[in-house]
Design a protein around this motif. Structure first.
Motif, mmCIF file in Angstrom:
data_model
loop_
_atom_site.group_PDB
_atom_site.id
_atom_site.type_symbol
_atom_site.label_atom_id
_atom_site.label_comp_id
_atom_site.label_asym_id
_atom_site.label_seq_id
_atom_site.Cartn_x
_atom_site.Cartn_y
_atom_site.Cartn_z
ATOM 1 N N PHE A 1 36.147 43.407 34.986
ATOM 2 C CA PHE A 1 35.357 43.832 36.128
ATOM 3 C C PHE A 1 36.186 43.696 37.412
ATOM 4 O O PHE A 1 36.229 44.610 38.237
ATOM 5 C CB PHE A 1 34.105 42.955 36.215
ATOM 6 C CG PHE A 1 33.139 43.389 37.265
ATOM 7 C CD1 PHE A 1 32.180 44.349 36.994
ATOM 8 C CD2 PHE A 1 33.178 42.830 38.528
ATOM 9 C CE1 PHE A 1 31.298 44.749 37.967
ATOM 10 C CE2 PHE A 1 32.291 43.227 39.509
ATOM 11 C CZ PHE A 1 31.350 44.187 39.222
ATOM 12 N N HIS A 2 36.860 42.561 37.542
ATOM 13 C CA HIS A 2 37.660 42.335 38.744
ATOM 14 C C HIS A 2 38.733 43.392 38.917
ATOM 15 O O HIS A 2 38.893 43.960 39.993
ATOM 16 C CB HIS A 2 38.295 40.947 38.685
ATOM 17 C CG HIS A 2 39.229 40.644 39.826
ATOM 18 N ND1 HIS A 2 38.814 40.644 41.140
ATOM 19 C CD2 HIS A 2 40.551 40.344 39.862
ATOM 20 C CE1 HIS A 2 39.845 40.353 41.924
ATOM 21 N NE2 HIS A 2 40.917 40.173 41.167
ATOM 22 N N ILE A 3 39.477 43.673 37.863
ATOM 23 C CA ILE A 3 40.674 44.502 38.007
ATOM 24 C C ILE A 3 40.333 45.924 38.459
ATOM 25 O O ILE A 3 41.138 46.587 39.098
ATOM 26 C CB ILE A 3 41.506 44.537 36.709
ATOM 27 C CG1 ILE A 3 42.909 45.097 36.965
ATOM 28 C CG2 ILE A 3 40.841 45.347 35.628
ATOM 29 C CD1 ILE A 3 43.730 44.265 37.906
ATOM 30 N N PHE B 1 41.857 49.966 42.449
ATOM 31 C CA PHE B 1 41.511 51.022 43.388
ATOM 32 C C PHE B 1 42.006 50.687 44.796
ATOM 33 O O PHE B 1 42.567 51.525 45.495
ATOM 34 C CB PHE B 1 39.986 51.186 43.376
ATOM 35 C CG PHE B 1 39.456 52.270 44.272
ATOM 36 C CD1 PHE B 1 39.931 53.570 44.163
ATOM 37 C CD2 PHE B 1 38.469 51.993 45.196
ATOM 38 C CE1 PHE B 1 39.435 54.568 44.979
ATOM 39 C CE2 PHE B 1 37.967 52.991 46.013
ATOM 40 C CZ PHE B 1 38.452 54.276 45.909
ATOM 41 N N THR B 2 41.839 49.420 45.208
ATOM 42 C CA THR B 2 42.152 49.088 46.604
ATOM 43 C C THR B 2 43.655 48.943 46.865
ATOM 44 O O THR B 2 44.080 49.141 47.995
ATOM 45 C CB THR B 2 41.417 47.811 47.053
ATOM 46 O OG1 THR B 2 41.631 46.799 46.089
ATOM 47 C CG2 THR B 2 39.947 48.045 47.224
ATOM 48 N N ILE B 3 44.439 48.593 45.849
ATOM 49 C CA ILE B 3 45.888 48.554 46.071
ATOM 50 C C ILE B 3 46.354 49.948 46.471
ATOM 51 O O ILE B 3 47.010 50.152 47.490
ATOM 52 C CB ILE B 3 46.643 48.088 44.809
ATOM 53 C CG1 ILE B 3 46.325 46.633 44.475
ATOM 54 C CG2 ILE B 3 48.148 48.254 44.979
ATOM 55 C CD1 ILE B 3 46.777 46.210 43.089
ATOM 56 N N LEU C 1 45.882 37.354 54.634
ATOM 57 C CA LEU C 1 46.346 38.534 55.351
ATOM 58 C C LEU C 1 45.350 39.688 55.195
ATOM 59 O O LEU C 1 44.916 40.293 56.169
ATOM 60 C CB LEU C 1 47.711 38.927 54.767
ATOM 61 C CG LEU C 1 48.633 39.748 55.625
ATOM 62 C CD1 LEU C 1 49.056 38.951 56.834
ATOM 63 C CD2 LEU C 1 49.861 40.154 54.820
ATOM 64 N N GLU C 2 44.988 39.932 53.934
ATOM 65 C CA GLU C 2 44.054 41.025 53.669
ATOM 66 C C GLU C 2 42.729 40.791 54.363
ATOM 67 O O GLU C 2 42.197 41.664 55.051
ATOM 68 C CB GLU C 2 43.748 41.111 52.171
ATOM 69 C CG GLU C 2 44.851 41.603 51.304
ATOM 70 C CD GLU C 2 44.470 41.407 49.842
ATOM 71 O OE1 GLU C 2 43.722 42.233 49.335
ATOM 72 O OE2 GLU C 2 44.890 40.421 49.223
ATOM 73 N N ALA C 3 42.200 39.576 54.153
ATOM 74 C CA ALA C 3 40.850 39.297 54.630
ATOM 75 C C ALA C 3 40.781 39.419 56.152
ATOM 76 O O ALA C 3 39.862 40.010 56.703
ATOM 77 C CB ALA C 3 40.426 37.896 54.185
HETATM 78 C C1 HEM Z 1 46.597 42.167 37.325
HETATM 79 C C2 HEM Z 1 45.760 41.350 37.758
HETATM 80 C C3 HEM Z 1 45.296 41.224 39.176
HETATM 81 C C4 HEM Z 1 45.637 41.948 40.295
HETATM 82 C C5 HEM Z 1 46.616 43.076 40.404
HETATM 83 C C6 HEM Z 1 44.852 41.418 41.380
HETATM 84 C C7 HEM Z 1 44.903 41.884 42.672
HETATM 85 C C8 HEM Z 1 43.982 41.561 43.626
HETATM 86 C C9 HEM Z 1 43.816 42.217 44.895
HETATM 87 C C10 HEM Z 1 44.653 43.372 45.368
HETATM 88 C C11 HEM Z 1 42.776 41.617 45.547
HETATM 89 C C12 HEM Z 1 42.208 41.982 46.896
HETATM 90 C C13 HEM Z 1 40.799 42.408 46.757
HETATM 91 C C14 HEM Z 1 40.664 43.807 46.343
HETATM 92 O O1 HEM Z 1 41.582 44.591 46.615
HETATM 93 O O2 HEM Z 1 39.635 44.169 45.763
HETATM 94 C C15 HEM Z 1 42.301 40.579 44.711
HETATM 95 C C16 HEM Z 1 41.284 39.731 45.031
HETATM 96 C C17 HEM Z 1 41.179 38.506 44.444
HETATM 97 N N1 HEM Z 1 41.748 38.162 43.216
HETATM 98 FE FE1 HEM Z 1 42.750 39.359 42.017
HETATM 99 N N2 HEM Z 1 44.090 40.389 40.931
HETATM 100 C C18 HEM Z 1 44.337 40.241 39.587
HETATM 101 C C19 HEM Z 1 43.826 39.272 38.774
HETATM 102 C C20 HEM Z 1 43.315 38.103 39.304
HETATM 103 C C21 HEM Z 1 43.196 36.857 38.617
HETATM 104 C C22 HEM Z 1 43.587 36.594 37.167
HETATM 105 C C23 HEM Z 1 42.689 35.964 39.515
HETATM 106 C C24 HEM Z 1 42.404 34.519 39.300
HETATM 107 C C25 HEM Z 1 43.252 33.619 39.425
HETATM 108 C C26 HEM Z 1 42.460 36.662 40.756
HETATM 109 C C27 HEM Z 1 41.931 36.106 41.913
HETATM 110 C C28 HEM Z 1 41.521 36.835 43.016
HETATM 111 C C29 HEM Z 1 40.762 36.300 44.129
HETATM 112 C C30 HEM Z 1 40.341 34.868 44.300
HETATM 113 C C31 HEM Z 1 40.524 37.366 45.028
HETATM 114 C C32 HEM Z 1 39.740 37.310 46.338
HETATM 115 C C33 HEM Z 1 40.657 37.313 47.507
HETATM 116 C C34 HEM Z 1 39.999 37.211 48.857
HETATM 117 O O3 HEM Z 1 39.212 36.290 49.095
HETATM 118 O O4 HEM Z 1 40.338 38.044 49.709
HETATM 119 N N3 HEM Z 1 42.849 37.954 40.588
HETATM 120 N N4 HEM Z 1 43.043 40.565 43.538
#
Ligand code: HEM
Ligand code: HDD
Ligand code: HEM
Lengths: 334, 473
Positions: free
Chosen positions: B19-21, B26-28, B107-109
């Motif tokens: 779900f996260h990815i 999309f946003t990158i 930085l992003e936030a």
């Molecule tokens: C290939 C895997 C991942 C990529 C490329 C990635 C990249 C990103 C990016 C670009 C954001 C900014 C928010 C957005 O654009 O929607 C984000 C948010 C976030 N990601 Fe991931 N993420 C990945 C996996 C993970 C994993 C495994 C974790 C856990 C350790 C994680 C933790 C977070 C957190 C905590 C935020 C929120 C940041 C904020 O408060 O601004 N991410 N991620």
């Protein structure tokens, strides 16, 4: 030990990071908690506008707290997170809902009311969960070897719930202070009326928690009243009382900057009191920061990053608060 | 039946990270696109760039919000469900994730706040700067998180301490581990392709309804050039990525190719196109394969030897069908993307152009989700192919789970996540759809300066009261 105590520095930075989180997200969670009390939908719009540009940065301190704990004290991370499984889960769910509400609510449309409710409920749930975590943390968690060994309901106690109520009131007070600082007219007037009752609530709960804490553990009782530690403990309640007095007085004199700043001071005093009580335990009463510290190679690498990047972060965070300075007027929407 | 906390934790992890990815993916891409539009606007002063940027910034805001909240979940997941894993790998992964927070998330936030709400508070150069900072933030985020993941795939630069945990001896080696450069390049390209196909789909949809015609043509033309470069590049990077996997994680590669029997040197390996990997028998069933092609792709010789699954203990096999089919799905989509990019470019030379060709627009519109599907498929290849290891060759997934966790705990949390995401995901999509329907603004609002502290602004109040005040308490 080295001449430079890396573990101590790492702990100091972690303490600072968590405190930044409590202050910054505290006021925007507080604004959410006060939502249903606001006199009109227009007030709610203004309140949300006042936190919308900064909430994401505020919440990032929580992420920093989590990852820095993993980096500097992996053992504590591995013990505490399972111990708080259910409250943390509730916190995450709360944060999910309130987080999306900023964007969703701003889009308007027929579902706006839902997101208004979601923003309130999510903020409240996240705050209660954080209070439960705090209470459980003070009570102490069971550890065997390098792992948590209690059950998933250790947080379910009267003391934790009291802490949760206290935190709800504390964040609300911060939220009211913020609203006073950032709005005018009826919104501000309404927020002013909250200051005195919330201050009294916070004060009462703080007193009860403080009286209760030494009875949780004998070692705390011993610590508080032992010489010379009492010299370090005593300033916390004294400062707390003075600041509460300032807050109550401000409710009559009405200087817009006072409530927010005084509440910050109140949080600082409680946080300080907690710190001197528990120091140097990261999982009271078994594991100290030195037991839980990560390998030196990890500590050095993280500390270099923190030393360079935290100041930079603070600078541009301050810049963004400066860009959005002054009272919100309702024209900030895109 | 007893609920298995390990299995449930794995499913929960797979669910929340998938779900996260979707949102970062999309946003990158989108943040880079917005930064590009803002820079063009700043340099040329042409209105259309600014209006397009404004349009996408709103969509960015909604999806970024969902990326953030699902990301916060991720950073706590590690400790909550995988506490032994966290204890053992904390010295390595903790610092990498901390660097991610410090260099990327703040930085992003912070600059996103300016991008979304600071339009009338800052000057154009500052606004453009904010857009560039957000894009840099998303790239920095990818850098660190992929370094962490790649270290779990191909660990280097570490030692094992007496208490069993890992400690880094050389950070450079730990970060630039063997699979990292390929994974970073492949993932960032994937994100840009995914966003590119979303932009194409939105333009196509607008064009078919004859709305915002100039803007949509501009978007489509820009994006097609980008796709023409990136889609073939992605196939090349993917191929290199696979060769690297062959070297460092041969069991995963064998699973991707359905290659059960090692072919001795001098005997060609054929490339399986489609079949059923029968793990019980240890062979492919109903296999349609191209002779020699396997050796050619993987060893660049006609009859090179490639290690098969028979070289590994059965207990060290991943679940082969999942890896095999996900790989085919990803590569299939990759090839289709190349077709779309080339076809669009060829149509440029025709009279009507791709923007006037009905079938091409219809097809583009339906391509909206393909990037997301390819990314999820690719990650399933990577992660399921690493099993049964969580740190490849060193720590088993089963040894990483939190020992005190009960099946009931995980069922509770998993259920809550499903419910929460089932509410916010459709809502988010619905709001994005609404923004797309509304389209780019017809004109740019003027830039302004911040109001002076405490200054009365009756006009703003008046304008504001026209907003609908509905619902609530
Ligand atoms: C290939 C895997 C991942 C990529 C490329 C990635 C990249 C990103 C990016 C670009 C954001 C900014 C928010 C957005 O654009 O929607 C984000 C948010 C976030 N990601 Fe991931 N993420 C990945 C996996 C993970 C994993 C495994 C974790 C856990 C350790 C994680 C933790 C977070 C957190 C905590 C935020 C929120 C940041 C904020 O408060 O601004 N991410 N991620
Ligand atoms: C738009 C998305 C997209 C597209 C079109 C492709 N990929 Fe991909 N692929 C990914 C998105 C992706 C990914 C989601 O980003 C992965 C998961 C982990 C990673 O590094 O990238 C991935 C992983 C991945 C792996 C796994 C490596 C490992 O973990 O050891 C290989 C071998 C390939 N890809 C190869 C290819 C080839 C030969 C393609 C031919 C067209 C291709 N990919 C197209
Ligand atoms: C963002 C795209 C990603 C997706 C879609 C993804 C998907 C998955 C899936 C499907 C599993 C379960 C595998 C299984 O148990 O069979 C898994 C496991 C896991 N992944 Fe990923 N993953 C991603 C990125 C990451 C990153 C960036 C990290 C670390 C920094 C990471 C760390 C883990 C861990 C710790 C597990 C749990 C242990 C395990 O089941 O192996 N993942 N992931």
């Amino acid at each position: 030990m080295d001449s430079l105590d890396l573990t101590l520095i790492a702990a100091g930075i972690l303490v600072l990071g968590v405190f930044m989180y409590v202050l910054l997200d505290g006021f925007d969670l507080g604004v959410g908690i006060l939502y249903p009390l606001a006199p009109s939908e227009h007030c709610r719009d203004l309140m949300m506008d006042s936190v919308a540009p900064v909430w994401d940065g505020n919440e990032t301190w929580l992420v920093l707290g989590g990852t820095a704990l993993l980096a500097a004290f992996p053992l504590a991370y591995a013990v505490l997170l399972p111990a708080f499984y259910i409250p943390l889960m509730l916190m995450l769910i709360g944060l999910i809902f309130r987080g999306v509400c900023f964007e969703f609510r701003a889009q308007g449309g027929p579902s706006k009311g839902w997101w208004t409710t979601g923003f309130f409920a999510g903020s409240l749930l996240a705050t209660i969960a954080q209070g439960l975590v705090l209470g459980t943390f003070i009570q102490g968690v069971e550890v065997t070897g390098r792992q948590f060994s209690g059950d998933a309901f250790g947080w379910f106690s009267a003391f934790s719930f009291l802490c949760a109520v206290g935190l709800v009131c504390g964040y609300s007070l911060l939220g009211a202070g913020w609203t006073i600082l950032k709005t005018e007219g009826i919104t501000r007037d309404w927020a002013w009326t909250l200051v005195a009752p919330l201050t009294i609530l916070v004060l009462v709960i703080a007193v009860v928690v403080s009286l209760w804490t030494p009875f949780l553990h004998e070692w705390i009782m011993g610590r508080w009243f032992e010489w010379p530690r009492i010299l370090f403990v005593a300033p916390a309640p004294l400062a707390g009382l003075v600041l509460a007095g300032v807050l109550l007085r401000s409710a009559r004199t009405r200087n817009d900057k006072v409530p927010f700043l005084a509440t910050l001071g109140l949080f600082l005093a409680s946080y300080y009191g907690l710190g001197v009580t528990l120091w140097p335990y990261v999982i009271p009463p078994d594991i100290t920061i030195y037991d839980a510290a990560s390998a030196p190679s990890a500590q050095i690498f993280v500390l270099v990053g923190l030393a360079v990047l935290v100041p930079v972060t603070l600078i541009y965070t301050a810049y963004s608060y400066w860009v959005f300075r002054g009272k919100v007027t309702g024209d900030a929407h895109y | 039946m007893e609920l298995d906390p390990l299995l449930l934790s794995r499913f929960q992890f797979a669910f929340v990270i998938s779900f996260h990815i979707l949102f970062p993916a999309f946003t990158i891409g989108l943040s880079i696109y917005i930064a590009l539009l803002e820079v063009l606007h700043l340099i040329t002063g042409k209105d259309v760039w600014g209006r397009l940027s404004r349009f996408w910034i709103k969509i960015f805001g909604v999806s970024f919000g969902m990326g953030v909240v699902s990301g916060i979940v991720m950073s706590y997941q590690f400790g909550m469900n995988w506490s032994r894993f966290s204890d053992v790998t904390g010295n390595v992964l903790g610092p990498l994730l901390t660097y991610e927070v410090l260099t990327a998330f703040f930085l992003e936030a912070t600059f996103l706040g300016i991008l979304l709400l600071g339009r009338n508070k800052v000057s154009q150069p500052v606004f453009t700067f904010a857009a560039v900072m957000v894009a840099l933030g998303t790239l920095a985020s990818s850098f660190w998180i992929l370094a962490a993941n790649s270290w779990m795939q191909t660990p280097t630069g570490y030692e094992i301490l007496p208490d069993g945990s890992f400690a880094v001896t050389d950070w450079w080696q730990a970060i630039f581990n063997p699979s990292f450069p390929y994974r970073l390049l492949h993932m960032v390209t994937a994100a840009m392709l995914t966003t590119g196909f979303c932009v194409m789909a939105v333009s196509a949809w607008k064009l078919r309804r004859e709305e915002s015609v100039t803007e949509s043509r501009t978007m489509m033309s820009m994006t097609l050039w980008l796709l023409l470069v990136l889609a073939p590049a992605q196939a090349v990077i993917g191929d290199l990525h696979g060769l690297n996997t062959l070297e460092h994680q041969p069991a995963k590669l064998a699973a991707m190719e359905g290659h059960f029997h090692t072919n001795p040197e001098g005997e060609p390996m054929s490339l399986s196109l489609f079949g059923w990997p029968d793990m019980e028998r240890g062979a492919m069933a109903w296999d349609v394969a191209v002779p020699y092609l396997g050796s050619i792709i993987l060893t660049h010789s006609l009859t090179g030897s490639v290690v098969g699954l028979d070289q590994f203990e059965r207990t060290d096999w991943p679940y082969v069908p999942l890896v095999y089919f996900s790989f085919r799905l990803m590569v299939g989509i990759g090839l289709f993307m190349i077709f779309m990019a080339v076809a669009g470019t060829v149509l440029r030379f025709g009279k009507r152009g791709p923007w006037g060709t009905g079938w091409y627009l219809a097809l583009s519109q339906w391509c909206l989700p393909i990037g997301f599907v390819a990314i999820l498929a690719g990650w399933v290849v990577t992660e399921a192919g690493r099993q049964p290891w969580v740190v490849y060759g060193l720590m088993r997934t089963a040894d990483g789970v939190t020992p005190t966790l009960t099946g009931g705990d995980v069922a509770f949390s998993f259920g809550l996540f499903i419910v929460a995401y089932a509410v916010i995901f459709p809502a988010g999509i619905w709001f994005i759809r609404k923004l797309v329907v509304k389209g780019p603004p017809p004109e740019l609002e003027p830039l302004g300066k911040a109001p002076v502290f405490g200054q009365k602004q009756p006009a703003a109040f008046g304008a504001d009261s026209s907003r609908p005040h509905k619902g609530g308490f």
